[in-house]
Every structure is written in C-alpha cells, then in structure tokens.
Design an enzyme around this catalytic site. Sequence first.
Site, PDB file in Angstrom:
ATOM      1  N   CYS A 176      44.018  14.451   5.833  1.00 14.55           N
ATOM      2  CA  CYS A 176      44.054  15.569   6.797  1.00 14.55           C
ATOM      3  C   CYS A 176      43.161  15.271   8.001  1.00 14.55           C
ATOM      4  O   CYS A 176      42.012  14.888   7.855  1.00 14.55           O
ATOM      5  CB  CYS A 176      43.590  16.849   6.100  1.00 14.55           C
ATOM      6  SG  CYS A 176      43.316  18.226   7.226  1.00 14.55           S
ATOM      7  N   CYS A 223      40.027  17.966   7.897  1.00 12.62           N
ATOM      8  CA  CYS A 223      39.042  18.084   6.828  1.00 12.62           C
ATOM      9  C   CYS A 223      37.697  17.463   7.249  1.00 12.62           C
ATOM     10  O   CYS A 223      37.667  16.524   8.051  1.00 12.62           O
ATOM     11  CB  CYS A 223      39.547  17.399   5.555  1.00 12.62           C
ATOM     12  SG  CYS A 223      40.541  18.472   4.501  1.00 12.62           S
ATOM     13  N   ASN A 242      40.773  19.902  21.824  1.00  9.63           N
ATOM     14  CA  ASN A 242      42.044  19.362  21.327  1.00  9.63           C
ATOM     15  C   ASN A 242      42.228  17.929  21.835  1.00  9.63           C
ATOM     16  O   ASN A 242      42.040  17.654  23.025  1.00  9.63           O
ATOM     17  CB  ASN A 242      43.184  20.258  21.815  1.00  9.63           C
ATOM     18  CG  ASN A 242      44.466  20.048  21.049  1.00  9.63           C
ATOM     19  OD1 ASN A 242      44.902  18.919  20.837  1.00  9.63           O
ATOM     20  ND2 ASN A 242      45.081  21.139  20.639  1.00  9.63           N
ATOM     21  N   ASP A 243      42.548  17.015  20.920  1.00 15.22           N
ATOM     22  CA  ASP A 243      42.745  15.611  21.309  1.00 15.22           C
ATOM     23  C   ASP A 243      44.046  15.421  22.098  1.00 15.22           C
ATOM     24  O   ASP A 243      44.236  14.385  22.727  1.00 15.22           O
ATOM     25  CB  ASP A 243      42.771  14.719  20.056  1.00 15.22           C
ATOM     26  CG  ASP A 243      41.458  14.791  19.279  1.00 15.22           C
ATOM     27  OD1 ASP A 243      40.392  14.612  19.916  1.00 15.22           O
ATOM     28  OD2 ASP A 243      41.481  15.054  18.064  1.00 15.22           O
ATOM     29  N   HIS A 268      40.405  22.778   2.582  1.00 18.32           N
ATOM     30  CA  HIS A 268      41.759  22.524   3.065  1.00 18.32           C
ATOM     31  C   HIS A 268      42.784  23.513   2.508  1.00 18.32           C
ATOM     32  O   HIS A 268      43.805  23.789   3.152  1.00 18.32           O
ATOM     33  CB  HIS A 268      42.136  21.092   2.650  1.00 18.32           C
ATOM     34  CG  HIS A 268      43.470  20.636   3.117  1.00 18.32           C
ATOM     35  ND1 HIS A 268      43.669  20.113   4.372  1.00 18.32           N
ATOM     36  CD2 HIS A 268      44.682  20.613   2.499  1.00 18.32           C
ATOM     37  CE1 HIS A 268      44.939  19.776   4.507  1.00 18.32           C
ATOM     38  NE2 HIS A 268      45.584  20.072   3.387  1.00 18.32           N
ATOM     39  N   ASN A 320      49.061  29.482  14.410  1.00 15.29           N
ATOM     40  CA  ASN A 320      50.403  29.241  13.872  1.00 15.29           C
ATOM     41  C   ASN A 320      50.201  28.940  12.403  1.00 15.29           C
ATOM     42  O   ASN A 320      49.594  27.922  12.063  1.00 15.29           O
ATOM     43  CB  ASN A 320      51.067  28.031  14.535  1.00 15.29           C
ATOM     44  CG  ASN A 320      51.224  28.210  16.028  1.00 15.29           C
ATOM     45  OD1 ASN A 320      51.524  29.296  16.500  1.00 15.29           O
ATOM     46  ND2 ASN A 320      51.013  27.132  16.778  1.00 15.29           N
ATOM     47  N   HIS A 323      45.699  22.916   6.912  1.00 18.68           N
ATOM     48  CA  HIS A 323      44.261  23.207   6.930  1.00 18.68           C
ATOM     49  C   HIS A 323      44.046  24.483   7.770  1.00 18.68           C
ATOM     50  O   HIS A 323      44.583  24.594   8.860  1.00 18.68           O
ATOM     51  CB  HIS A 323      43.500  22.021   7.541  1.00 18.68           C
ATOM     52  CG  HIS A 323      42.041  22.094   7.262  1.00 18.68           C
ATOM     53  ND1 HIS A 323      41.402  21.260   6.365  1.00 18.68           N
ATOM     54  CD2 HIS A 323      41.088  22.938   7.727  1.00 18.68           C
ATOM     55  CE1 HIS A 323      40.128  21.582   6.312  1.00 18.68           C
ATOM     56  NE2 HIS A 323      39.914  22.601   7.125  1.00 18.68           N
ATOM     57  N   GLN A 379      44.236  27.700  17.362  1.00 18.93           N
ATOM     58  CA  GLN A 379      44.086  27.042  18.662  1.00 18.93           C
ATOM     59  C   GLN A 379      43.541  28.031  19.679  1.00 18.93           C
ATOM     60  O   GLN A 379      43.736  29.255  19.545  1.00 18.93           O
ATOM     61  CB  GLN A 379      45.431  26.515  19.148  1.00 18.93           C
ATOM     62  CG  GLN A 379      46.011  25.413  18.280  1.00 18.93           C
ATOM     63  CD  GLN A 379      47.129  24.684  19.014  1.00 18.93           C
ATOM     64  OE1 GLN A 379      46.976  24.276  20.175  1.00 18.93           O
ATOM     65  NE2 GLN A 379      48.247  24.529  18.352  1.00 18.93           N
ATOM     66  N   GLU A 404      51.248  43.042  29.627  1.00 20.21           N
ATOM     67  CA  GLU A 404      50.554  44.080  28.854  1.00 20.21           C
ATOM     68  C   GLU A 404      49.442  44.718  29.691  1.00 20.21           C
ATOM     69  O   GLU A 404      49.203  45.921  29.624  1.00 20.21           O
ATOM     70  CB  GLU A 404      49.960  43.480  27.578  1.00 20.21           C
ATOM     71  CG  GLU A 404      50.992  43.106  26.535  1.00 20.21           C
ATOM     72  CD  GLU A 404      50.369  42.876  25.158  1.00 20.21           C
ATOM     73  OE1 GLU A 404      49.126  42.902  25.062  1.00 20.21           O
ATOM     74  OE2 GLU A 404      51.125  42.687  24.196  1.00 20.21           O
ATOM     75  N   HIS A 409      44.996  39.538  22.074  1.00 18.55           N
ATOM     76  CA  HIS A 409      45.032  39.815  23.517  1.00 18.55           C
ATOM     77  C   HIS A 409      43.700  40.417  23.935  1.00 18.55           C
ATOM     78  O   HIS A 409      43.286  41.459  23.418  1.00 18.55           O
ATOM     79  CB  HIS A 409      46.205  40.749  23.856  1.00 18.55           C
ATOM     80  CG  HIS A 409      47.507  40.007  23.944  1.00 18.55           C
ATOM     81  ND1 HIS A 409      48.693  40.485  23.452  1.00 18.55           N
ATOM     82  CD2 HIS A 409      47.787  38.778  24.461  1.00 18.55           C
ATOM     83  CE1 HIS A 409      49.646  39.595  23.674  1.00 18.55           C
ATOM     84  NE2 HIS A 409      49.130  38.548  24.275  1.00 18.55           N
ATOM     85  N   HIS A 421      43.309  43.703  21.103  1.00 15.00           N
ATOM     86  CA  HIS A 421      44.147  43.880  19.911  1.00 15.00           C
ATOM     87  C   HIS A 421      44.691  42.541  19.439  1.00 15.00           C
ATOM     88  O   HIS A 421      44.606  41.536  20.148  1.00 15.00           O
ATOM     89  CB  HIS A 421      45.305  44.841  20.198  1.00 15.00           C
ATOM     90  CG  HIS A 421      46.209  44.389  21.313  1.00 15.00           C
ATOM     91  ND1 HIS A 421      45.954  44.659  22.641  1.00 15.00           N
ATOM     92  CD2 HIS A 421      47.349  43.667  21.292  1.00 15.00           C
ATOM     93  CE1 HIS A 421      46.907  44.139  23.384  1.00 15.00           C
ATOM     94  NE2 HIS A 421      47.764  43.513  22.599  1.00 15.00           N
ATOM     95  N   HIS A 479      48.254  40.747  17.513  1.00 16.76           N
ATOM     96  CA  HIS A 479      49.638  40.878  17.046  1.00 16.76           C
ATOM     97  C   HIS A 479      49.865  39.856  15.945  1.00 16.76           C
ATOM     98  O   HIS A 479      49.524  38.676  16.116  1.00 16.76           O
ATOM     99  CB  HIS A 479      50.644  40.545  18.155  1.00 16.76           C
ATOM    100  CG  HIS A 479      50.563  41.387  19.378  1.00 16.76           C
ATOM    101  ND1 HIS A 479      51.146  42.629  19.464  1.00 16.76           N
ATOM    102  CD2 HIS A 479      49.997  41.167  20.596  1.00 16.76           C
ATOM    103  CE1 HIS A 479      50.942  43.125  20.678  1.00 16.76           C
ATOM    104  NE2 HIS A 479      50.245  42.257  21.379  1.00 16.76           N
ATOM    105  N   LYS A 501      64.145  36.038   9.845  1.00 15.31           N
ATOM    106  CA  LYS A 501      64.858  36.586  10.997  1.00 15.31           C
ATOM    107  C   LYS A 501      64.925  35.512  12.066  1.00 15.31           C
ATOM    108  O   LYS A 501      63.932  34.843  12.357  1.00 15.31           O
ATOM    109  CB  LYS A 501      64.109  37.802  11.537  1.00 15.31           C
ATOM    110  CG  LYS A 501      64.622  38.218  12.896  1.00 15.31           C
ATOM    111  CD  LYS A 501      64.352  39.652  13.221  1.00 15.31           C
ATOM    112  CE  LYS A 501      64.978  40.034  14.561  1.00 15.31           C
ATOM    113  NZ  LYS A 501      66.437  40.177  14.481  1.00 15.31           N
ATOM    114  N   VAL A 536      68.244  35.108  17.811  1.00 19.79           N
ATOM    115  CA  VAL A 536      69.405  34.391  18.365  1.00 19.79           C
ATOM    116  C   VAL A 536      70.386  35.411  18.919  1.00 19.79           C
ATOM    117  O   VAL A 536      70.080  36.595  18.982  1.00 19.79           O
ATOM    118  CB  VAL A 536      70.073  33.526  17.257  1.00 19.79           C
ATOM    119  CG1 VAL A 536      69.148  32.392  16.840  1.00 19.79           C
ATOM    120  CG2 VAL A 536      70.429  34.376  16.040  1.00 19.79           C
TER     121      VAL A 536
END
Length: 352
Positions: free
Chosen positions: A54, A57, A79-80, A120, A160, A171, A175, A189, A288, A303, A305, A318, A321
């Site tokens: 990983c 880790c 971030n690389d 992990h 994500n 892991h 972001q 918003e 947000h 807040h 989401h 779901k 589409v």
Amino acid sequence: MPATPRPLDLVPHRRYNPLLREWILVSPQRTQRPWQGETSKSAPIASLAYDPTCYLCPGNARSGGVHNPDYKSVFAFDNDFPALLPDEQPVPAPSPDDSPLLVAEPERGICRVLCFHPNHSLTLARMTVPEIATVVDAWAFETAALGERPFINHVQIFENRGAMMGASNPHPHCQIWATEHIPDESLRELAAQQEYHAEHQSCLLCDYLATEVTQQARIVVENDLFVALVPYWAVWPFETLVLPRRHLGDFTALTPAERTALAAILKAVTTRYDNLFQVPFPYCLGFHQRPTHGQDNGCMHFHAHFYPPLLRSAEIRKFMVGFEMFAQPQRDLTPETAAARLRALPDKHYAD
Ligand code: H2U
Ligand code: ZN
C-alpha cells in the site's frame, strides 16, 4: 372536478433543491411493490492492518519513491500526482481569430492527501469517535493552513470511499484540493444562500434544519450539536446532509465539542450505511465550507454531503444515466422511506 390530492409517497412529483436551485423528479409509485430486501451476502471486512504494497501505509514507499513516516494517527502530504500546481502556469493569450466561445484561464491550487489512520483495514465507520475527532482536527488544520495562502480561495475536502466510487486505495484517506477559484458547485450553493439571506434576513440551512427537526420524517441521526438527514431533495437513494445546529462557516469555527459531535455523527451515519446491506458501503463524502477569505459575508452554513450510489444491495446501484443525463435527476425511493430505513438500523457495526 379536480382529483383529491394523494400523498407525495404515491404520486410522481418533482421537488426543488434550494441549495443548487434545481428540480428532482420523484416517482414513488414505481416502488409500490413490497420491499423484499434482496439479500446480499455480508462482504468480508478487510482484515490486513498493514499492507506492504500500500502506498499509504506507514513506512511504505509511495509511487514517487518518497517514504511515508511511521505515523501513529493522521498523516497529510502533498499529492504526488496533483491536479493543480501552486505556481502560475500562464495560458496562451487568445489570438485575434479565436472565438469568444473558446475561453480558458489559468488556475492555481494545492492538492493534498490525508490518511485517517495507520491501520489499512479501518474505515470511518470502524474508527473510534476520538480517532475520527483527530481527523476533524486535521481537516481544520489543513483548511486554516491552506486558507492562509493568499492565492487560495476555497478548500474542498472529499473522500472517495470504495472502488465503486473510484477510490484508488482502500487505506482510509481523503483528498484536499485548495483552489484559486471557488468551484462551481460551491459557488452555486453560496449564491443560493446569499440570495436567500438577502430576501429573508435568515440562513437557508438554519431555516431548513428547523423545519426538518420539527417534522422528523427525514432525520437519520442527531446529537446535541449535529444532525444527519436525507434531504427533501435528495438525488442519490441514501444521500444524507450533515448539518451543525449552530450557524458556522467552516472547520476552523468548530468548537472542541462540535468536533467530537461531528465525529460521532460521521461514525453513526457510516455505520448505518455499512449495516444497510451488510457491506462496506461506497460513497463520496464532501464538505462545503465558506471561501477562505470571507467572501460569503457570513452566509455560508458549513455542511457535509454523503452521496452513496447503492440502491438495493451491494451490487445494485443507481446510475445517473438517461433522463438524469439529458433532463434532470430522478429517484423512485422517497427520501422519507430512505431516512426511515437508515434510522431503523442499529448503531452497532455488523462486523463488530
Ligand atoms: P483517491 O483514492 O481518492 O484516488 O485518492 C488517492 C490520491 O493519492 C490520488 O489523488 C494520490 C493519488 O494521486 N497518491 C499519491 O499522492 N501518491 C501515491 O504514491 C499514491 C497515490
Ligand atoms: Zn495501507
């Protein structure tokens, strides 16, 4: 003679999202058949506390060769493979024969990755409240540090979770993209909240929360300082909105008690998500916050989401589409039914 109105859980209708100022089509008559709860098998919970392959880790080499420290709680790094760079990257000036419809401009930013825990195999649902509170502290620290940079105007923090949502690695991590411009979703918003404030001299989300707390129908879980609910205008089947009861603009404004209360709500929501189909539930979680230099005049109500894709089981999701792509979002399950199902689930994680 006009027909007698039937309840909203029986008739197709559309609902208005006042934050994004768009409509969503709700078709509850399509779920009239009794729920037979397609039985998805319990998915095994990752058990490897340390994965030598990983990138995230403790102690391991990342893909660029840099070694992670032997971190014991949270760990943040640049971030690389950042989507944005902090230095000005001039874009070519338009030439006289360019169309005014072809518009590009430079965009600077800083992209960070934050590991929630050295273990992990953990997820927010399976971390303790004090451990999640440490993550909340890190979100506040990153927001403040990035927000101090003169060219940064907005800090977007998102997770994500799960391969279905495009996470590159199980892991526990999120972001952080800090940008020069306020991105469109936040801007929409923000504009809605500013215009609502100008018209009503009150906060859109404070007023909305008061209605939800009175009605209770869409509340999933609440504590003294935070509430999680399925919004009236939810698009994703089990979408939730997490709101502080107090009007505040960003992570840095949270008191220590609010940080713990947010941690507890995040654990309660993600635990219920996992318990729903007895699988590690995929989702995108995003916060947000107000723009970093106070461009919201105090109108922005901080807040989070949760946008989870699953609909009926670990496999049946779901898809956005057809009508959603070409016309507007649509759902069958009513937000009230989704909230009732989440609310009824135990607080204890199915794997514990
Ligand atoms: P996601 O799982 O949401 O894709 O986030 C992981 C991020 O981690 C991703 O943006 C970064 C990727 O660029 N990353 C590194 O910075 N270094 C690595 O060695 C692996 C992944
Ligand atoms: Zn790992």
